[in-house]
Scaffold this active site. Structure first.
Site, PDB file in Angstrom:
ATOM      1  N   ASP A 161      15.101   4.199  22.586  1.00  0.00           N
ATOM      2  CA  ASP A 161      15.650   2.847  22.573  1.00  0.00           C
ATOM      3  C   ASP A 161      14.559   1.865  22.989  1.00  0.00           C
ATOM      4  O   ASP A 161      13.982   1.985  24.073  1.00  0.00           O
ATOM      5  CB  ASP A 161      16.840   2.760  23.534  1.00  0.00           C
ATOM      6  CG  ASP A 161      17.475   1.380  23.522  1.00  0.00           C
ATOM      7  OD1 ASP A 161      18.029   1.011  22.482  1.00  0.00           O
ATOM      8  OD2 ASP A 161      17.402   0.694  24.545  1.00  0.00           O
ATOM      9  N   THR A 207      17.177  -3.582  18.588  1.00  0.00           N
ATOM     10  CA  THR A 207      16.083  -3.919  19.505  1.00  0.00           C
ATOM     11  C   THR A 207      14.732  -3.471  18.964  1.00  0.00           C
ATOM     12  O   THR A 207      13.735  -4.167  19.141  1.00  0.00           O
ATOM     13  CB  THR A 207      16.334  -3.266  20.872  1.00  0.00           C
ATOM     14  OG1 THR A 207      16.557  -1.866  20.699  1.00  0.00           O
ATOM     15  CG2 THR A 207      17.554  -3.870  21.540  1.00  0.00           C
ATOM     16  N   THR A 208      14.691  -2.317  18.316  1.00  0.00           N
ATOM     17  CA  THR A 208      13.420  -1.855  17.734  1.00  0.00           C
ATOM     18  C   THR A 208      13.029  -2.713  16.540  1.00  0.00           C
ATOM     19  O   THR A 208      11.868  -3.108  16.404  1.00  0.00           O
ATOM     20  CB  THR A 208      13.549  -0.380  17.306  1.00  0.00           C
ATOM     21  OG1 THR A 208      13.984   0.399  18.417  1.00  0.00           O
ATOM     22  CG2 THR A 208      12.221   0.150  16.807  1.00  0.00           C
ATOM     23  N   ASP A 224      25.162   1.196  22.684  1.00  0.00           N
ATOM     24  CA  ASP A 224      24.750   0.567  21.426  1.00  0.00           C
ATOM     25  C   ASP A 224      25.847   0.667  20.378  1.00  0.00           C
ATOM     26  O   ASP A 224      26.118  -0.296  19.649  1.00  0.00           O
ATOM     27  CB  ASP A 224      23.467   1.238  20.900  1.00  0.00           C
ATOM     28  CG  ASP A 224      22.239   0.868  21.725  1.00  0.00           C
ATOM     29  OD1 ASP A 224      22.354  -0.059  22.551  1.00  0.00           O
ATOM     30  OD2 ASP A 224      21.197   1.510  21.561  1.00  0.00           O
TER      31      ASP A 224
END
Length: 580
Positions: A56, A89-90, A428
């Site tokens: 993550d 997020t990535t 998530d």
């Protein structure tokens, strides 16, 4: 003439801009290999000596210690994306780094002013948002197959994908359980507070199964004002040991507490629950007080007054006829004795967040003073109260609740590291379901949306009215290729061949926007294939759809952050020495 301290480090103009770009690109390189279902894991050693194993991006960058201000700004991007929508997020870090890389040649060779670049990026963002609206597909929240496929596309890149459909089902069930219609809840509260002569029936759009069943609640319709607070009302309890298949979502809540007195009841069917946030012990003075006693009878009188105060408190509680009393403060030994004599089970020092969760699950109201207890404050929606031992800890379960709007997720597994990673993945997944409940629209995944935006921006850049802005718009279009390129690279496919084939598919403006990259095999897949229409089950599994809110937030955050970093032309860093 010297204005700044000579020891102050300063970078100005192109040097500062290029330095910021290189630092931001270095941060994006850290998490590039964690994108897609073939993502690699990162092992990090935190300052306290603990080991974090995750893919993550937010968890990785949170543990990375950087000194450059541009790199710190990139880390804040991941945190903002995680807090806003919980996923992507990535992607936002990788896309921001690529946008800045594409801007570097304009600053190095063409001498294009950063303000022009930022203006072009803003025009490109508007065009991308319009294109996303065009290709978005509505989703029916009642279609469990589509919802499962959506969460599967989120968890497919995570460690918990090895758990199968267990985490997917838990994420959907927990999120839909805490979702509620705000308008109906306000009407119900107003009805409860209104005088009793008239009776009003309030019908909500959330339909739950009968108490005691395990069927997940039916989702809210999209026409109501919804509240989905998974952070506050969906608590994850990680209990090492047991089998992962023992993990489940409770129709109620559980907390890590045991009864205060060993002779109190540990199991009650359909209990009456009273919640307090006041202490059940003698109230001490806020300031120091000295009492001078001259007679022995005065000392006995003081003790009797204290006992009478506790007895009066317990009598007020017993008058409400509760079966379980839970307070956020302490319970004295004398109060435990009186409550035990009245066959009442008591818990003490429960966290305020847990108390609010219990109140929402059992339909109770937290009371501040025992003399203000009313019948409407008692929670009666719980079907079963029971204290059980899981591992080495005792847990109090308030289960089989009627229409609970809060829940506890029990996670069982072999080790704490595995449970911590599954919890991150579960958070998530719940955020993904929350985004779809609030805005039920989807966009094709696997790089399909990014390539559709690439085609739309390439078309827009050919407009003669755009002028010099065509160069930054084309830079954004080239940056959009980074997502499918990274997916193909991480799964070992031939990147150039895959991207060439993907561009050829997207040349057809009407039909090509659904084609993306299968992050597992590197093959091209039409993401628009409807579930259940294909004879090949493996083809169904390869279709990936992302929430509209996640993708749009990713684009907004990446473009605005890249524009912000490009507008910085002066970096001053000075450390003032402490005076001795």
């Amino acid at each position: 003439m010297l204005v700044l301290n000579p020891k102050t480090q300063r970078e100005t103009g192109r040097t500062a801009q290029l330095s910021n770009i290189h630092c931001a690109a270095a941060v994006s390189d850290i998490v590039t290999s964690t994108l897609g279902p073939r993502a690699m894991l990162k092992m990090l050693l935190d300052p306290m000596g603990g080991v974090v194993i995750t893919n993550d991006a937010n968890s990785i960058l949170r543990e990375v210690d950087v000194s450059h201000p541009a790199a710190k700004q990139m880390i804040e991007l991941s945190r903002a994306q995680d807090e806003e929508v919980g996923d992507g997020t990535t992607s936002v870090i990788v896309l921001t780094g690529e946008l800045l890389r594409q801007a570097a040649p304009f600053l190095e060779r063409t001498n294009l002013h950063p303000t022009v670049l930022c203006k072009g990026y803003a025009v490109a963002l508007e065009a991308m948002l319009a294109e996303c609206e065009r290709i978005a597909r509505p989703v029916d929240l009642a279609d469990s197959r589509s919802m499962k496929n959506l969460v599967h596309s989120c968890l497919g890149t995570k460690f918990s994908s090895r758990f199968g459909d267990l985490v997917i089902d838990m994420a959907i069930e927990a999120t839909l359980r805490v979702a509620r219609d705000v308008q109906a809840a306000a009407a119900a509260a107003a009805t409860a507070a209104a005088p009793p002569p008239e009776t009003t029936t309030t019908t909500t759009t959330m339909d739950t199964s009968a108490p005691g069943g395990d069927a997940p609640p039916q989702p809210l319709t999209s026409s109501v004002v919804k509240e989905v607070d998974v952070k506050r009302y969906a608590k994850v309890e990680k209990i090492p040991g047991g089998e992962p298949s023992e993990s489940r979502v409770l129709r109620g809540v559980a907390f890590n507490k045991d009864v205060t007195h060993p002779r109190m009841r540990r199991r009650v069917v359909k209990p009456r629950i009273l919640l307090l946030d006041c202490p059940l012990e003698y109230k001490r003075g806020e300031s120091n007080a000295n009492v001078q006693i001259e007679k022995e009878e005065d000392w006995n009188k003081l003790l009797r007054i204290e006992e009478e105060y506790i007895e009066n408190l317990c009598a007020q509680i017993v008058a409400a006829k509760p079966d379980v009393v839970i307070t956020e403060k302490g319970v004295s030994d004398l109060a435990q004795h009186y409550l035990m004599k009245a066959n009442i089970t008591a818990f003490r020092r429960l966290r305020k967040t847990d108390n609010n969760r219990v109140a929402r699950a059992v339909g109770a109201t937290v009371v501040s003073r025992p003399d203000e207890i009313q019948e409407s404050d008692i929670g009666t929606k719980c079907g079963l109260f029971e204290v059980r031992k899981l591992g080495d800890e005792y847990f109090a379960f308030l289960d089989d609740c009627e229409d609970p709007k809060a829940c506890t997720i029990l996670l069982r597994g072999g080790s704490k590291d595995v449970l911590n990673e599954v919890e991150r993945n579960l958070q998530d997944a719940m955020q993904v379901v929350k985004n779809v409940v609030l805005e039920p629209k989807l966009l094709p995944g696997g790089g399909a949306t990014e390539m559709a935006l690439h085609r739309a921006l390439t078309t827009k850049a050919t407009d003669p009215a755009i002028g010099v802005l065509q160069f930054p718009i084309m830079a954004v279009a080239r940056a959009m290729e980074v997502v499918p390129r990274t997916l193909a690279k991480n799964c070992g496919a031939k990147v150039v061949r895959v991207l060439t084939q993907l561009k050829a598919k997207h040349l057809d403006a009407a039909e090509g926007f659904g084609w993306g990259v299968d992050g597992t095999t590197g093959q091209l897949v039409d993401m628009r294939a409807e579930l259940g229409t294909s004879a090949q089950e493996d083809f169904d599994e390869r279709t990936v759809w992302d929430p509209f809110a996640v993708k749009v937030q990713m684009l907004k955050t990446a473009v605005e952050a890249a524009s912000l970093i490009l507008r910085i032309d002066d970096v001053v860093s000075g450390i003032s020495k402490s005076k001795k």
